[in-house]
Motif scaffolding. Structure first.
Motif, PDB file in Angstrom:
ATOM      1  N   PRO A 147     -11.553   1.240  -4.078  1.00 28.05           N
ATOM      2  CA  PRO A 147     -10.455   0.553  -3.547  1.00 28.05           C
ATOM      3  C   PRO A 147     -10.153  -0.981  -4.336  1.00 28.05           C
ATOM      4  CG  PRO A 147     -12.109   0.987  -1.848  1.00 28.05           C
ATOM      5  CD  PRO A 147     -12.793   1.395  -3.260  1.00 28.05           C
ATOM      6  N   VAL A 148      -9.024  -1.195  -4.445  1.00 26.23           N
ATOM      7  CA  VAL A 148      -8.692  -2.597  -5.078  1.00 26.23           C
ATOM      8  C   VAL A 148      -7.668  -3.174  -4.288  1.00 26.23           C
ATOM      9  CG1 VAL A 148      -7.567  -3.380  -7.079  1.00 26.23           C
ATOM     10  CG2 VAL A 148      -8.885  -1.567  -7.290  1.00 26.23           C
ATOM     11  N   ILE A 149      -7.904  -4.858  -4.173  1.00 27.61           N
ATOM     12  CA  ILE A 149      -6.959  -5.524  -3.763  1.00 27.61           C
ATOM     13  C   ILE A 149      -6.558  -6.638  -4.749  1.00 27.61           C
ATOM     14  CG2 ILE A 149      -7.981  -5.328  -1.278  1.00 27.61           C
ATOM     15  CD1 ILE A 149      -9.519  -8.042  -1.742  1.00 27.61           C
ATOM     16  N   GLY A 194      -4.711  -1.071  -3.358  1.00 29.51           N
ATOM     17  CA  GLY A 194      -4.521   0.155  -4.154  1.00 29.51           C
ATOM     18  C   GLY A 194      -5.851   0.991  -4.136  1.00 29.51           C
ATOM     19  N   PHE A 195      -5.750   1.971  -4.713  1.00 30.19           N
ATOM     20  CA  PHE A 195      -7.103   3.009  -4.847  1.00 30.19           C
ATOM     21  C   PHE A 195      -7.003   3.805  -6.059  1.00 30.19           C
ATOM     22  CE2 PHE A 195      -5.725   2.964  -0.201  1.00 30.19           C
ATOM     23  CZ  PHE A 195      -7.092   2.376   0.443  1.00 30.19           C
ATOM     24  N   ASN A 196      -8.280   3.644  -6.805  1.00 25.73           N
ATOM     25  CA  ASN A 196      -8.309   4.494  -7.925  1.00 25.73           C
ATOM     26  C   ASN A 196      -9.489   5.377  -7.611  1.00 25.73           C
ATOM     27  OD1 ASN A 196      -7.067   2.532  -9.609  1.00 25.73           O
ATOM     28  ND2 ASN A 196      -8.824   1.124  -9.807  1.00 25.73           N
ATOM     29  N   PHE A 197      -9.100   6.463  -8.039  1.00 23.83           N
ATOM     30  CA  PHE A 197     -10.146   7.879  -7.819  1.00 23.83           C
ATOM     31  C   PHE A 197     -10.516   8.154  -9.290  1.00 23.83           C
ATOM     32  CE2 PHE A 197      -6.701   7.710  -4.641  1.00 23.83           C
ATOM     33  CZ  PHE A 197      -7.730   7.513  -3.388  1.00 23.83           C
ATOM     34  N   GLU A 236      -1.009   2.837  -5.112  1.00 27.49           N
ATOM     35  CA  GLU A 236      -1.135   1.352  -4.707  1.00 27.49           C
ATOM     36  C   GLU A 236       0.211   1.126  -3.805  1.00 27.49           C
ATOM     37  OE1 GLU A 236       0.676  -1.638  -7.965  1.00 27.49           O
ATOM     38  OE2 GLU A 236      -1.374  -0.942  -8.525  1.00 27.49           O
ATOM     39  N   SER A 237       0.092   0.133  -3.181  1.00 29.37           N
ATOM     40  CA  SER A 237       1.245  -0.361  -2.626  1.00 29.37           C
ATOM     41  C   SER A 237       1.263  -2.016  -2.688  1.00 29.37           C
ATOM     42  CB  SER A 237       1.410  -0.198  -0.883  1.00 29.37           C
ATOM     43  OG  SER A 237       2.457  -0.677  -0.339  1.00 29.37           O
ATOM     44  N   GLN A 297       6.811  -2.264  -3.109  1.00 31.34           N
ATOM     45  CA  GLN A 297       6.716  -1.304  -4.169  1.00 31.34           C
ATOM     46  C   GLN A 297       5.665  -0.435  -4.317  1.00 31.34           C
ATOM     47  OE1 GLN A 297       6.640  -2.673  -8.495  1.00 31.34           O
ATOM     48  NE2 GLN A 297       8.117  -1.335  -9.132  1.00 31.34           N
ATOM     49  N   HIS A 298       5.763   0.882  -4.314  1.00 31.02           N
ATOM     50  CA  HIS A 298       4.896   1.844  -3.971  1.00 31.02           C
ATOM     51  C   HIS A 298       4.740   2.658  -5.294  1.00 31.02           C
ATOM     52  CE1 HIS A 298       5.017   1.072   0.011  1.00 31.02           C
ATOM     53  NE2 HIS A 298       6.358   1.621   0.195  1.00 31.02           N
ATOM     54  N   SER A 299       3.445   3.018  -5.935  1.00 29.36           N
ATOM     55  CA  SER A 299       3.238   3.351  -7.269  1.00 29.36           C
ATOM     56  C   SER A 299       2.242   4.579  -7.363  1.00 29.36           C
ATOM     57  CB  SER A 299       3.361   2.521  -8.278  1.00 29.36           C
ATOM     58  OG  SER A 299       2.157   1.917  -8.149  1.00 29.36           O
ATOM     59  N   ALA A 300       2.260   5.599  -8.139  1.00 30.12           N
ATOM     60  CA  ALA A 300       1.247   6.549  -8.242  1.00 30.12           C
ATOM     61  C   ALA A 300       1.026   6.753  -9.761  1.00 30.12           C
ATOM     62  CB  ALA A 300       1.076   7.705  -7.475  1.00 30.12           C
TER      63      ALA A 300
END
Length: 472
Positions: A128-130, A160-163, A174-175, A190-193
């Motif tokens: 998880p990332v903030i 956001g989340f890194n897997f 992330e959002s 803004q959402h992204s993948a």
């Protein structure tokens, strides 16, 4: 973006048990590519927008998605879990909240400081990332779109989340909320993948341990040994292993003890046979100090000079063959194991010696005595280890001193003749006893004649002395 939840679930199932590395000091750089969706609706404004987080996942009605690679990121690890990220994105806006608008171009540049919570979760694949940062958004010409000028500087918050599903690759979602103070119409999510690729760490030997943490950077090794190898897999790294190519024991500095005798194979002259330290790891079954491999009689104790076998005593006289000058004939120790002349032989010698004649009042031997003396030589040489004693005796006629002197000279004269005719000098002694040991009366001519004699006996005292010196 409508299939985002399915993608995340599949990633969790496939890579859920994989141990990987995230962006850190060893992999300081990362680039990412992906797609993004812009949503002006749930920002807490009046229509055509809704309350904060209202219909947050309504991708069909509110999200503006460009079905192509529309976002690029470059990030650099800063330290202590922080990553600095610069990103740029493009999009096409046709939904402004609940209102459709003409296609408007969207561009944004953002800079953020992100913090990974992965370390709190035992450094697993889930990261998880903030983050917080700033950016600038440009929206294409809004004239006639009933939208006020939406170009704005923004303050951004990110979750956001890194897997991580390999050492250097992660799926990212992330959002990001972009807050614009002026104009407020620029507020949006803004959402992204996408996919993130890490790089920048140096691992010369390719063992998965970066050179800065690798104590053996040019040799592939193991993490538990800080990148150094354990070639034989015995749990002792090669640098500390005296036998790096053979699995061994720590007590032997990594060397094996194949025969289990407590002596490491490199120090063991017989590594496959249990032995003793005194024999350098070789066995000595009979304990005689001769290794079994060199011992002709491994089950019988014997000296090294006899190849580990006990010395024989062939003639059974109690004297070992090695010390026995006559190993096949029994004899006493006094004559080094050789037989000694019997009483009969001594008697025979003396029969001959009685016939030895001297010149009157002299020590010179008369010629007619030579045959008797030669017979004495022959008998003596039959007993090569025996020491014979020549005795000189006189009758009582004349002074004691004269008789003593004459007897010594005659005994010495016989000894010398025997030496000159074949009897070694070390096997002869002589002495004169004068008139002190008569064997008959000196009162008659017959008795005095018997007392004037030469006798031969065994020199026991000399033999014992010589035997003692030989043993020493």
């Amino acid at each position: 973006m409508k299939h985002l939840s399915k993608i995340v679930l599949a990633t969790l199932l496939i890579f859920g048990f994989t141990s990987v590395k995230a962006q850190d000091a060893n992999n300081p750089w990362a680039i990412g590519i992906g797609t993004n969706a812009v949503d002006f609706y749930p920002v807490g404004e009046d229509a055509p927008r809704g309350d904060f987080f209202d219909q947050y996942f309504n991708s069909n009605d509110h999200w503006n998605t460009l079905p192509a690679i529309s976002k690029l990121t470059v990030s650099r690890y800063i330290g202590a879990g922080f990553v600095g990220e610069f990103s740029g994105s493009i999009n096409q806006i046709d939904q402004y909240g609940d209102r459709s608008v003409g296609d408007l171009a969207y561009y944004s540049l953002d800079l953020s400081a992100d913090y990974s919570l992965r370390a709190m979760l035992n450094d697993g694949w889930f990261d998880p990332v903030i983050g917080i940062g700033t950016g600038y958004t440009w929206i294409g010409d809004q004239d006639g779109q009933d939208i006020e000028n939406a170009d704005a500087l923004t303050l951004n918050g990110k979750l956001g989340f890194n897997f991580w599903f390999s050492d250097n690759v992660a799926l990212t979602v992330e959002s990001r909320y972009k807050h614009a103070f002026e104009p407020e119409s620029a507020k949006h999510f803004q959402h992204s993948a996408g996919i993130k690729f890490m790089f920048g760490g140096k691992d010369t030997d390719g063992d998965g341990i970066y050179d800065k943490n690798d104590e053996c950077p040019e040799t592939p090794g193991l993490e538990e040994f800080n990148g150094c190898p354990d070639t034989d897999g015995d749990g002792i790294e090669d640098r500390q292993d005296a036998c790096p190519n053979e699995a061994g024991l720590a007590e032997f500095d990594g060397c094996p003890d194949t025969d289990g005798d407590g002596i490491a194979d490199p120090d063991d002259d017989c590594p496959e046979e249990a032995g003793t330290p005194e024999m350098n790891g070789c066995p000595d079954s009979d304990g005689d100090g001769v290794r079994d491999g060199d011992d002709n009689c491994p089950d019988e104790a014997g000296p090294a000079e006899n190849d580990g076998c006990p010395w024989p005593d062939s003639d059974g006289d109690g004297i070992l063959d090695k010390d026995d000058d006559c190993p096949n004939e029994a004899g006493p120790a006094a004559s080094n194991g050789c037989p000694e002349p019997s009483a009969e032989v001594i008697s025979e010698l003396n029969e001959y010696s009685k016939t030895v004649l001297f010149d009157f009042n002299k020590a010179s031997i008369r010629k007619e005595s030579e045959d008797a003396l030669k017979s004495i030589v022959d008998i003596m040489n039959e007993y090569p280890q025996t020491i014979f004693h020549v005795e000189g005796h006189t009758d009582s006629v004349g002074s004691d001193s004269y008789n003593m002197k004459l007897s010594k000279e005659r005994a010495a004269s016989v000894e010398k003749w025997l030496e000159e005719n074949g009897v070694p000098s070390n096997r002869l002694t002589s002495e004169g006893y004068g008139e002190t040991q008569p064997i008959a009366t000196n009162s008659t001519p017959e008795g005095r004649q018997e007392n004037r004699r030469v006798e031969i006996s065994l020199d026991k005292e000399r033999e014992m002395k010589n035997t003692s010196e030989d043993n020493e």
